[in-house]
Design a protein around this motif. Structure first.
Motif: not given
Length: 115
Positions: A96-108
């Motif tokens: 869950t933390w990893r999904r949240e972290q990925r979704s908060s990254l700026p999209k290319p």
């Protein structure tokens, strides 16, 4: 051997040998050492471990304090003594933390469509 080195050695023994061996018998959802390390470190830090510790230069476990290492060992030992549902919950926390972290990254930037 210093106390810190003893803790590091115990952590590695648990995550590299004990837990992967136990995974076969107990049908854990993970079996590789790096998965156990991810789960333990993420739950220790309450987020993706690489949000707190540096990646690459020095192994994550070598960046932990003696207290953090003891807590990581305690988590590993709890995985051994608790029902499988304990590890399943720790793994779910980590994912869950990893999904949240990925979704908060700026999209290319989107690539332009070809005419």
């Amino acid at each position: 051997m210093t106390h810190l080195l003893e803790l590091r050695s115990r952590y590695l023994e648990l995550t590299n040998r004990t837990l992967p061996q136990l995974a076969q018998q107990r049908r854990f959802p993970v079996s590789d050492n790096h998965c156990f390390q991810r789960i333990i470190l993420d739950n220790l830090l309450g987020q993706c471990w690489y949000e707190v510790l540096e990646r690459g230069k020095v192994p994550a476990y070598q960046q932990l304090t003696a207290l953090q290492l003891q807590q990581a060992i305690d988590l590993a030992e709890a995985i051994i003594t608790q029902p499988n549902s304990y590890l399943e919950q720790l793994n779910q926390n980590s994912l869950t933390w990893r999904r949240e972290q990925r979704s908060s990254l700026p999209k290319p930037a989107e690539t332009a469509e070809k005419p």
